[in-house]
Design a protein around this motif. Structure first.
Motif, PDB file in Angstrom:
ATOM      1  N   LYS A 155       0.839  -1.200   0.000  1.00 16.55           N
ATOM      2  CA  LYS A 155       0.000   0.000   0.000  1.00 16.55           C
ATOM      3  C   LYS A 155       0.872   1.246   0.000  1.00 16.55           C
ATOM      4  O   LYS A 155       1.797   1.365   0.808  1.00 16.55           O
ATOM      5  N   GLY A 156       0.564   2.156  -0.887  1.00 19.59           N
ATOM      6  CA  GLY A 156       1.334   3.384  -0.974  1.00 19.59           C
ATOM      7  C   GLY A 156       2.593   3.251  -1.788  1.00 19.59           C
ATOM      8  O   GLY A 156       3.355   4.205  -1.929  1.00 19.59           O
ATOM      9  N   ILE A 157       2.843   2.065  -2.313  1.00 20.55           N
ATOM     10  CA  ILE A 157       4.054   1.848  -3.107  1.00 20.55           C
ATOM     11  C   ILE A 157       3.691   1.394  -4.511  1.00 20.55           C
ATOM     12  O   ILE A 157       4.192   1.924  -5.496  1.00 20.55           O
ATOM     13  N   VAL A 158       2.803   0.394  -4.572  1.00 18.11           N
ATOM     14  CA  VAL A 158       2.383  -0.128  -5.874  1.00 18.11           C
ATOM     15  C   VAL A 158       0.904   0.205  -6.062  1.00 18.11           C
ATOM     16  O   VAL A 158       0.071  -0.164  -5.239  1.00 18.11           O
ATOM     17  N   PRO A 159       0.596   0.930  -7.150  1.00 15.43           N
ATOM     18  CA  PRO A 159      -0.779   1.402  -7.362  1.00 15.43           C
ATOM     19  C   PRO A 159      -1.812   0.274  -7.327  1.00 15.43           C
ATOM     20  O   PRO A 159      -2.896   0.444  -6.760  1.00 15.43           O
ATOM     21  N   LYS A 160      -1.443  -0.862  -7.910  1.00 16.75           N
ATOM     22  CA  LYS A 160      -2.399  -1.980  -7.978  1.00 16.75           C
ATOM     23  C   LYS A 160      -2.757  -2.534  -6.602  1.00 16.75           C
ATOM     24  O   LYS A 160      -3.617  -3.396  -6.467  1.00 16.75           O
ATOM     25  N   TRP A 161      -2.061  -2.069  -5.572  1.00 20.64           N
ATOM     26  CA  TRP A 161      -2.348  -2.570  -4.235  1.00 20.64           C
ATOM     27  C   TRP A 161      -2.989  -1.513  -3.346  1.00 20.64           C
ATOM     28  O   TRP A 161      -2.993  -1.633  -2.122  1.00 20.64           O
ATOM     29  N   GLU A 162      -3.515  -0.480  -3.971  1.00 23.68           N
ATOM     30  CA  GLU A 162      -4.299   0.466  -3.172  1.00 23.68           C
ATOM     31  C   GLU A 162      -5.599  -0.205  -2.740  1.00 23.68           C
ATOM     32  O   GLU A 162      -5.975  -1.244  -3.278  1.00 23.68           O
ATOM     33  N   GLU A 163      -6.259   0.410  -1.781  1.00 22.24           N
ATOM     34  CA  GLU A 163      -7.382  -0.277  -1.141  1.00 22.24           C
ATOM     35  C   GLU A 163      -8.471  -0.709  -2.124  1.00 22.24           C
ATOM     36  O   GLU A 163      -8.959  -1.841  -2.057  1.00 22.24           O
ATOM     37  N   ALA A 164      -8.811   0.163  -3.039  1.00 20.53           N
ATOM     38  CA  ALA A 164      -9.895  -0.151  -3.972  1.00 20.53           C
ATOM     39  C   ALA A 164      -9.564  -1.388  -4.799  1.00 20.53           C
ATOM     40  O   ALA A 164     -10.375  -2.306  -4.937  1.00 20.53           O
ATOM     41  N   GLU A 165      -8.328  -1.418  -5.347  1.00 16.69           N
ATOM     42  CA  GLU A 165      -7.947  -2.561  -6.192  1.00 16.69           C
ATOM     43  C   GLU A 165      -7.833  -3.831  -5.358  1.00 16.69           C
ATOM     44  O   GLU A 165      -8.145  -4.922  -5.819  1.00 16.69           O
ATOM     45  N   THR A 166      -7.384  -3.667  -4.122  1.00 17.70           N
ATOM     46  CA  THR A 166      -7.272  -4.835  -3.261  1.00 17.70           C
ATOM     47  C   THR A 166      -8.646  -5.430  -2.971  1.00 17.70           C
ATOM     48  O   THR A 166      -8.813  -6.647  -2.924  1.00 17.70           O
ATOM     49  N   ARG A 167      -9.625  -4.539  -2.813  1.00 20.54           N
ATOM     50  CA  ARG A 167     -11.001  -5.022  -2.607  1.00 20.54           C
ATOM     51  C   ARG A 167     -11.452  -5.843  -3.808  1.00 20.54           C
ATOM     52  O   ARG A 167     -12.074  -6.889  -3.660  1.00 20.54           O
ATOM     53  N   ARG A 168     -11.146  -5.339  -5.007  1.00 20.38           N
ATOM     54  CA  ARG A 168     -11.486  -6.105  -6.209  1.00 20.38           C
ATOM     55  C   ARG A 168     -10.816  -7.467  -6.176  1.00 20.38           C
ATOM     56  O   ARG A 168     -11.388  -8.478  -6.567  1.00 20.38           O
ATOM     57  N   LEU A 169      -9.569  -7.450  -5.720  1.00 18.79           N
ATOM     58  CA  LEU A 169      -8.799  -8.696  -5.665  1.00 18.79           C
ATOM     59  C   LEU A 169      -9.481  -9.700  -4.737  1.00 18.79           C
ATOM     60  O   LEU A 169      -9.589 -10.893  -5.063  1.00 18.79           O
ATOM     61  N   VAL A 170      -9.926  -9.214  -3.591  1.00 22.99           N
ATOM     62  CA  VAL A 170     -10.605 -10.103  -2.647  1.00 22.99           C
ATOM     63  C   VAL A 170     -11.870 -10.676  -3.292  1.00 22.99           C
ATOM     64  O   VAL A 170     -12.154 -11.871  -3.192  1.00 22.99           O
ATOM     65  N   LYS A 171     -12.598  -9.807  -3.976  1.00 20.11           N
ATOM     66  CA  LYS A 171     -13.796 -10.274  -4.695  1.00 20.11           C
ATOM     67  C   LYS A 171     -13.429 -11.383  -5.666  1.00 20.11           C
ATOM     68  O   LYS A 171     -14.081 -12.433  -5.718  1.00 20.11           O
ATOM     69  N   GLY A 172     -12.419 -11.119  -6.461  1.00 23.23           N
ATOM     70  CA  GLY A 172     -11.959 -12.116  -7.432  1.00 23.23           C
ATOM     71  C   GLY A 172     -11.547 -13.404  -6.747  1.00 23.23           C
ATOM     72  O   GLY A 172     -11.804 -14.507  -7.259  1.00 23.23           O
ATOM     73  N   TYR A 173     -10.926 -13.245  -5.609  1.00 21.78           N
ATOM     74  CA  TYR A 173     -10.491 -14.433  -4.861  1.00 21.78           C
ATOM     75  C   TYR A 173     -11.701 -15.269  -4.449  1.00 21.78           C
ATOM     76  O   TYR A 173     -11.689 -16.499  -4.593  1.00 21.78           O
ATOM     77  N   PHE A 174     -12.736 -14.618  -3.954  1.00 21.46           N
ATOM     78  CA  PHE A 174     -13.930 -15.353  -3.538  1.00 21.46           C
ATOM     79  C   PHE A 174     -14.574 -16.075  -4.731  1.00 21.46           C
ATOM     80  O   PHE A 174     -14.993 -17.216  -4.619  1.00 21.46           O
ATOM     81  N   GLN A 175     -14.632 -15.372  -5.853  1.00 15.60           N
ATOM     82  CA  GLN A 175     -15.180 -15.994  -7.057  1.00 15.60           C
ATOM     83  C   GLN A 175     -14.427 -17.283  -7.390  1.00 15.60           C
ATOM     84  O   GLN A 175     -14.998 -18.342  -7.585  1.00 15.60           O
ATOM     85  N   MET A 176     -13.112 -17.130  -7.446  1.00 16.25           N
ATOM     86  CA  MET A 176     -12.267 -18.282  -7.776  1.00 16.25           C
ATOM     87  C   MET A 176     -12.466 -19.391  -6.761  1.00 16.25           C
ATOM     88  O   MET A 176     -12.570 -20.569  -7.109  1.00 16.25           O
ATOM     89  N   LEU A 177     -12.539 -18.982  -5.501  1.00 11.04           N
ATOM     90  CA  LEU A 177     -12.667 -19.944  -4.415  1.00 11.04           C
ATOM     91  C   LEU A 177     -13.952 -20.754  -4.551  1.00 11.04           C
ATOM     92  O   LEU A 177     -13.942 -21.993  -4.488  1.00 11.04           O
TER      93      LEU A 177
END
Lengths: 219, 219
Positions: B191-213
């Motif tokens: 967070k604060g270093i790599v744009p793709k890991w800002e909170e909003a994108e991370t939330r998307r990632l969690v969503k994607g993770y649940f889908q995959m799961l």
DNA sequence: TTGACAAAAATAACACTGTAAAGTATATTA
DNA sequence: TAATATACTTTACAGTGTTATTTTTGTCAA
């Protein structure tokens, strides 16, 4: 002959500079190697500049002539880890052509690196993960980013081959990466404490993760 | 009347002991609270006994009368984190009845805790993850294990309901847990270093993770 | 109320840590 | 050989956790 004499002088000066620069790099390297040995023995928290210095027969302050501060030296140790890590991923990538197998091979290489370099792994991906984007490689790129690109490439090719669903390559890479990192980091933390996290069971877990991944990411 | 007088004496002594014990626990608590404030400001590496002592108006050595050493105090800070963490999981569990939704709710609760208590999370699950099995709760069990049991329960019920495939509950729980932990820990590092890991994108990632799961763990 | 005693807190000290400034050899160059 | 730049050490400072010792404080019995 004055100009010739001058050029000879200049050549000598040049060589002298080169030689001293070389010697300088050698002691820098010696310090770095001592630091790596030290780090692999003591880990992130136990790592001490003074001990490194003592180990190599220098005064603590001498290290400051070759590295800005403790962090700088630790960063160099970290970079060396990234170089090795990237190599491991590269060979895994190169020795497999099937996209799905390649993806798994990368995962296993990641896993193996973590378990065989626990202290390095913890610094690289847990304590000082912010260095991932900075660690420079021989080619001038960031080794951390380099290893990331390898993984992303494998993801993209798996998408192209139609074995995993299309989607944002970065997001998908992060998704896969997170999973393995989660397993590896927990395994390193729990090993020797929780039976279910011994190496054999963790291997099973990785296998299960790949199964879930493949099924879950099907197009 | 001698025996009555004695009992009165004893009662007074008893009360006195209780009172002093209470006072003792109060200052212990005061130290702990100062430590928590300190930790939430400075984090794991910056945490210092001497600063805690100064902050609360004690000499550093006084802390040793209430805590064995720095680790012991840090462990107490950690335990407090586990209590809060377990609470968060408990309410998430309680407020959902559908097995699959419950599983996701637990994941989100885990995620939210991590992002809103980054320093605590890092100590609890990254720097000192070995404490997970030790942190005691009010009931005398390990809070860390407690929170784990909540997750495992949700997994078992999802299996019973037939929404995820049968399998070793512990392994499946570890699998799911690893994934979320991987995302949260990387998010905190990046967070604060790599744009793709800002909170909003991370939330998307969690969503994607649940889908995959969900797709990947289908029976 | 005073004197003995126990508990709580503070002092002093030790062995570490990273780091900066100043001094001293050592080697290089004119 | 004298001047100078480089490599290295000495010294010092401000921190750290921790132990042993001493002082203060509060409690209880005579």
């Amino acid at each position: 002959m004055r100009s010739v004499s001058q050029t000879r002088q200049e050549r000598i000066k040049q060589r002298s500079l080169e030689r001293r620069e070389r010697s300088r790099q050698e002691t820098r390297q010696a310090i770095l190697e001592a630091a790596i040995r030290m780090f692999e023995r003591e880990g992130y928290e136990g790592f001490s500049l003074r001990q490194v210095a003592e180990n190599i027969g220098y005064t603590p302050t001498t290290i400051y002539l070759y590295f800005k501060d403790k962090d700088d030296l630790l960063f160099a140790v970290c970079s060396q880890g990234f170089t090795e890590f990237t190599h491991a991923l590269q060979t895994a990538y190169a020795t497999h052509s099937d996209p799905l197998e390649r993806l798994q091979a990368l995962g296993w290489a990641y896993f193996e690196f973590g378990l065989s370099h626990p202290l390095h792994y913890q610094m690289m991906f847990m304590q000082r993960a912010e260095w991932i984007t900075e660690a420079p490689s021989a080619k001038g790129d960031a080794e951390g980013s380099n290893s990331y690109l390898i993984q992303m490439n494998a993801v993209i090719e798996a998408m192209k081959a139609g074995v995993i669903r299309m989607g944002d390559p970065i997001e998908t890479t992060n998704l896969i990466w997170s999973g393995i990192h989660g397993i590896v980091s927990l395994a390193l933390s729990m090993k020797g404490i929780v039976p279910k996290w011994e190496e054999a069971e963790t291997r099973r877990l990785v296998k299960g993760y790949f199964q879930m991944l493949i099924k879950g990411l099907q197009p």
